[in-house]
Scaffold this motif. Structure first.
Motif, PDB file in Angstrom:
ATOM      1  N   LEU A  37      59.357  26.837  70.515  1.00  0.00           N
ATOM      2  CA  LEU A  37      59.700  27.153  69.122  1.00  0.00           C
ATOM      3  C   LEU A  37      60.940  26.384  68.685  1.00  0.00           C
ATOM      4  O   LEU A  37      61.024  25.924  67.539  1.00  0.00           O
ATOM      5  CB  LEU A  37      59.933  28.658  68.972  1.00  0.00           C
ATOM      6  N   ASN A  38      61.898  26.223  69.610  1.00  0.00           N
ATOM      7  CA  ASN A  38      63.112  25.463  69.289  1.00  0.00           C
ATOM      8  C   ASN A  38      62.794  24.011  68.930  1.00  0.00           C
ATOM      9  O   ASN A  38      63.323  23.467  67.954  1.00  0.00           O
ATOM     10  CB  ASN A  38      64.085  25.488  70.472  1.00  0.00           C
ATOM     11  N   ILE A  39      61.918  23.392  69.714  1.00  0.00           N
ATOM     12  CA  ILE A  39      61.593  21.982  69.468  1.00  0.00           C
ATOM     13  C   ILE A  39      60.799  21.834  68.169  1.00  0.00           C
ATOM     14  O   ILE A  39      61.025  20.892  67.400  1.00  0.00           O
ATOM     15  CB  ILE A  39      60.822  21.386  70.660  1.00  0.00           C
ATOM     16  N   ILE A  40      59.883  22.782  67.907  1.00  0.00           N
ATOM     17  CA  ILE A  40      59.146  22.747  66.635  1.00  0.00           C
ATOM     18  C   ILE A  40      60.135  22.847  65.470  1.00  0.00           C
ATOM     19  O   ILE A  40      60.048  22.109  64.481  1.00  0.00           O
ATOM     20  CB  ILE A  40      58.107  23.884  66.565  1.00  0.00           C
ATOM     21  N   GLY A  41      61.110  23.747  65.599  1.00  0.00           N
ATOM     22  CA  GLY A  41      62.135  23.899  64.558  1.00  0.00           C
ATOM     23  C   GLY A  41      62.947  22.628  64.372  1.00  0.00           C
ATOM     24  O   GLY A  41      63.235  22.218  63.235  1.00  0.00           O
ATOM     25  N   LYS A  42      63.314  21.989  65.469  1.00  0.00           N
ATOM     26  CA  LYS A  42      64.088  20.744  65.389  1.00  0.00           C
ATOM     27  C   LYS A  42      63.267  19.639  64.715  1.00  0.00           C
ATOM     28  O   LYS A  42      63.796  18.822  63.959  1.00  0.00           O
ATOM     29  CB  LYS A  42      64.513  20.308  66.789  1.00  0.00           C
ATOM     30  N   ASN A  43      61.958  19.623  65.002  1.00  0.00           N
ATOM     31  CA  ASN A  43      61.087  18.633  64.347  1.00  0.00           C
ATOM     32  C   ASN A  43      61.075  18.837  62.839  1.00  0.00           C
ATOM     33  O   ASN A  43      61.173  17.877  62.065  1.00  0.00           O
ATOM     34  CB  ASN A  43      59.662  18.733  64.899  1.00  0.00           C
ATOM     35  N   TYR A  44      60.956  20.103  62.426  1.00  0.00           N
ATOM     36  CA  TYR A  44      60.971  20.395  60.978  1.00  0.00           C
ATOM     37  C   TYR A  44      62.315  20.036  60.356  1.00  0.00           C
ATOM     38  O   TYR A  44      62.398  19.535  59.227  1.00  0.00           O
ATOM     39  CB  TYR A  44      60.654  21.869  60.734  1.00  0.00           C
ATOM     40  N   GLY A  50      54.580  17.246  73.937  1.00  0.00           N
ATOM     41  CA  GLY A  50      55.204  17.524  72.643  1.00  0.00           C
ATOM     42  C   GLY A  50      56.640  17.035  72.579  1.00  0.00           C
ATOM     43  O   GLY A  50      57.081  16.471  71.565  1.00  0.00           O
ATOM     44  N   LYS A  51      57.392  17.223  73.659  1.00  0.00           N
ATOM     45  CA  LYS A  51      58.784  16.747  73.698  1.00  0.00           C
ATOM     46  C   LYS A  51      58.850  15.220  73.618  1.00  0.00           C
ATOM     47  O   LYS A  51      59.712  14.665  72.936  1.00  0.00           O
ATOM     48  CB  LYS A  51      59.458  17.216  74.995  1.00  0.00           C
ATOM     49  N   CYS A  52      57.934  14.568  74.322  1.00  0.00           N
ATOM     50  CA  CYS A  52      57.889  13.109  74.302  1.00  0.00           C
ATOM     51  C   CYS A  52      57.621  12.597  72.884  1.00  0.00           C
ATOM     52  O   CYS A  52      58.298  11.678  72.407  1.00  0.00           O
ATOM     53  CB  CYS A  52      56.815  12.615  75.269  1.00  0.00           C
ATOM     54  N   LEU A  53      56.646  13.201  72.209  1.00  0.00           N
ATOM     55  CA  LEU A  53      56.330  12.803  70.830  1.00  0.00           C
ATOM     56  C   LEU A  53      57.514  13.049  69.902  1.00  0.00           C
ATOM     57  O   LEU A  53      57.786  12.256  68.993  1.00  0.00           O
ATOM     58  CB  LEU A  53      55.103  13.572  70.337  1.00  0.00           C
ATOM     59  N   SER A  54      58.236  14.149  70.129  1.00  0.00           N
ATOM     60  CA  SER A  54      59.408  14.459  69.306  1.00  0.00           C
ATOM     61  C   SER A  54      60.489  13.405  69.486  1.00  0.00           C
ATOM     62  O   SER A  54      61.110  12.959  68.514  1.00  0.00           O
ATOM     63  CB  SER A  54      59.948  15.840  69.679  1.00  0.00           C
ATOM     64  N   ARG A  55      60.705  12.969  70.738  1.00  0.00           N
ATOM     65  CA  ARG A  55      61.730  11.939  70.999  1.00  0.00           C
ATOM     66  C   ARG A  55      61.363  10.614  70.349  1.00  0.00           C
ATOM     67  O   ARG A  55      62.234   9.846  69.949  1.00  0.00           O
ATOM     68  CB  ARG A  55      61.912  11.751  72.508  1.00  0.00           C
ATOM     69  N   LYS A  90      52.663  15.114  64.930  1.00  0.00           N
ATOM     70  CA  LYS A  90      51.823  15.208  66.136  1.00  0.00           C
ATOM     71  C   LYS A  90      52.487  16.092  67.191  1.00  0.00           C
ATOM     72  O   LYS A  90      51.829  16.873  67.883  1.00  0.00           O
ATOM     73  CB  LYS A  90      51.581  13.800  66.690  1.00  0.00           C
ATOM     74  N   SER A  91      53.816  15.973  67.285  1.00  0.00           N
ATOM     75  CA  SER A  91      54.558  16.799  68.247  1.00  0.00           C
ATOM     76  C   SER A  91      54.372  18.282  67.950  1.00  0.00           C
ATOM     77  O   SER A  91      54.091  19.074  68.853  1.00  0.00           O
ATOM     78  CB  SER A  91      56.045  16.448  68.188  1.00  0.00           C
ATOM     79  N   ASN A  92      54.497  18.666  66.680  1.00  0.00           N
ATOM     80  CA  ASN A  92      54.325  20.075  66.312  1.00  0.00           C
ATOM     81  C   ASN A  92      52.897  20.544  66.564  1.00  0.00           C
ATOM     82  O   ASN A  92      52.670  21.686  66.976  1.00  0.00           O
ATOM     83  CB  ASN A  92      54.679  20.279  64.838  1.00  0.00           C
TER      84      ASN A  92
END
Length: 559
Positions: free
Chosen positions: A466-473, A437-442, A448-450
């Motif tokens: 939850l932090n990374i999901i929030g950053k994606n949004y 998930g972190k890789c997809l976010s970067r 897809k990351s979420n």
């Protein structure tokens, strides 16, 4: 002629007996050998290699056991001795493994600890040694009774050395749970061996007042020792007590259980709800974490499978112990009791080697009843081996570990391509899903990351997900959803400063600007006491101090 035929028959029976015993011994050594199954080719903490080894060893035991009982129908009567000495052998190997790590001859399996044996943590390692200790102790007591004053037996001195080494490694391991398990199991073994209960009953009638004074003194001594052990690692003990509290709250909401592998998701949601209610102390906030284990196997079973299943498990344990005591398998019963005591404070059943050892111990206590029971025992162990073989993820873990190393050199595109291939095999690994998930976010694939990170929530209760999901949004300009997940991360673990920092940055966004909320979050970031201070915390504080006026200026320009 008759005498010759009789001799030939005796030789034939003995040959069959020795062959059957040899086969059974190979099977027992094999099934218990999974404790030493370790490889550095997979990420630390992953159990796939041990599952693979145990699966094959279980099937070997099933084959050897069934063939041996066909050759010699009474071979199951020797199972108890084979299990006893096989466990002592593997226990000795673990002791010397840990000793080699302590002396610097071998590398520990985790950089934070000096001794781990074949495990990744001194806790389970000490728990395994605590399970072996009562077996060695009982054999030592039996040998001492046989040779009495003639201390020339090789077995006697060997067991003396083993006991001494076990005590040393248990003390060095600093696992309070293993110390408790050893004390309980040793008291049990000595009480049964020396018939202490009958002796105490007689003395109680003769010296009632003296016995009461002795009981009070023992109680006071034990209380002082318990307090000392508690204060030895006070924060750790408080943390476990809090984990049990949250787990118990989850069980009370659904006593029928939440399903297999549901601990992470349910624990995270329950802890989130608990802190959201506001009815908690500062101490609880400070010791809270995102645990990988319940640190109590009974609570975990009740949470995942329900209280009824837990009761059934306890009844099975009671039945096997009672059958073992009837047959005077005191050492093996002591090992079971040690594991039961250790399970109150730790997570031994997360290791397939300890699960297999526990099953072998329990079934050995009842397998002497008949050859049919022994055959069922073999088939049961073999069935577990087949199931574990079908769920084998070792090669995928090996590729994941290799990909993780190459990722820094080859970049996120390479990692994503490899993780895409591994996803189907490793979709139940919280750590893998988190990294994916972190890789997809970067790479900017936020949807897809979420999707992957929401799956990771089922197997990992770390609020960082939850932090990374929030950053994606937030990067998708979905500020309401971003705020929701950052707030969830705060409630999941209030002692972390990072989600407050992320919320402050969110409230400073021109399209979602909120000066009051921003000021409130900034104040918390600057003044909140962190659980563990780090350079990252200071960097967050410096960033908010440095950029505050820039945020205000950008808002004025827009207005």
């Amino acid at each position: 002629m008759y005498v010759n035929l009789r001799c030939m028959k005796i030789i034939e029976v003995r040959s069959r007996k020795y062959l059957a015993c040899g086969l059974l011994l190979i099977g027992v050594l094999g099934v218990l050998s999974s404790v030493c199954a370790y490889t550095a080719d997979i990420p630390a903490g992953e159990m796939s290699f041990q599952y693979l080894w145990a699966g094959k060893a279980n099937r070997l035991f099933a084959i050897c056991g069934i063939v041996s009982i066909i050759i010699y129908p009474k071979v199951h009567l020797y199972l108890q001795r084979f299990v006893t000495w096989s466990l002592i052998l593997w226990g000795c190997i673990e002791v010397f493994w840990g000793l080699g790590q302590l002396l610097g001859l071998l590398s520990p399996n985790h950089y934070l600890f000096s001794i781990t044996g074949s495990f990744y943590n001194p806790g389970p390692y000490s728990g395994y040694l605590a399970m072996i200790f009562p077996i060695v102790l009982y054999e030592f007591l039996c040998v001492s009774d046989v040779i009495k004053n003639k201390r020339t037996s090789v077995t006697y001195y060997s067991l003396c050395v083993i006991i001494s080494l076990l005590i040393c490694m248990l003390l060095i391991g600093m696992s309070r749970a293993s110390w408790f398990a050893v004390l309980i199991s040793c008291f049990f073994v000595c009480s049964i061996h020396y018939s202490c209960f009958n002796s105490l009953r007689e003395k109680w009638h003769l010296y009632c007042k003296r016995m009461i004074v002795c009981v009070i003194c023992i109680f006071i001594t034990l209380s002082i020792c318990c307090l000392g052990v508690y204060y030895l690692k006070k924060d750790s003990a408080d943390g476990r007590l809090f984990i049990w509290k949250i787990t118990s709250l989850a069980i009370s909401k659904r006593p029928s259980g939440y399903g297999e592998d549901s601990f992470f998701k349910i624990y995270g949601e329950t802890q989130e709800g608990y802190f959201k209610s506001g009815n908690y102390s500062k101490k609880e906030e400070f010791v809270a974490g995102s645990p990988q284990y319940a640190f109590n196997e009974y609570l975990r079973i009740a949470l995942e499978y329900g209280i009824f299943v837990l009761i059934v498990c306890l009844l099975v344990l009671y039945y096997c112990l009672s059958e073992g005591l009837k047959r005077k398998y005191v050492g093996l019963c002591g090992a079971i009791l040690s594991l039961m005591a250790f399970s109150l404070f730790s997570y031994p059943l997360s290791y397939p080697s300890i699960v297999v050892t526990a099953i072998v111990l329990l079934l050995t206590c009842v397998s002497e009843k008949s050859s049919i029971v022994f055959i069922v025992f073999c088939l049961f162990i073999g069935g577990i081996g087949v199931c574990w073989d079908n769920e084998d993820t070792y090669m995928s873990d090996k590729k994941w570990y290799r990909c993780r190393k190459l990722g820094k050199l080859c970049g996120d595109e390479f990692v994503k391509a490899e993780y895409d291939k591994l996803y189907l095999k490793l979709k139940k690994s919280g750590t893998f899903l988190f990294e994916y998930g972190k890789c997809l976010s970067r790479l900017g694939d936020y949807d897809k990351s979420n999707e992957i990170l929401k799956e990771a929530e089922k197997y990992n209760c770390d609020p960082m997900i939850l932090n990374i999901i929030g950053k994606n949004y937030q990067k998708q300009a979905n500020y309401v959803k971003a705020e929701e997940y950052f707030i969830r991360a705060i409630y999941r673990l209030p002692n972390r400063i990072y989600p407050y920092y992320l919320l402050a940055k969110l409230y400073a966004e021109p399209a979602f600007y909120s000066p009051e909320k921003y000021a409130n979050m900034k104040k918390i970031v600057l003044t909140k006491r962190p659980k563990v201070y780090s350079i990252a915390i200071q960097e967050m504080r410096d960033d908010l101090n440095k950029n505050y006026f820039q945020y205000r200026q950008s808002i004025k320009e827009i207005q």
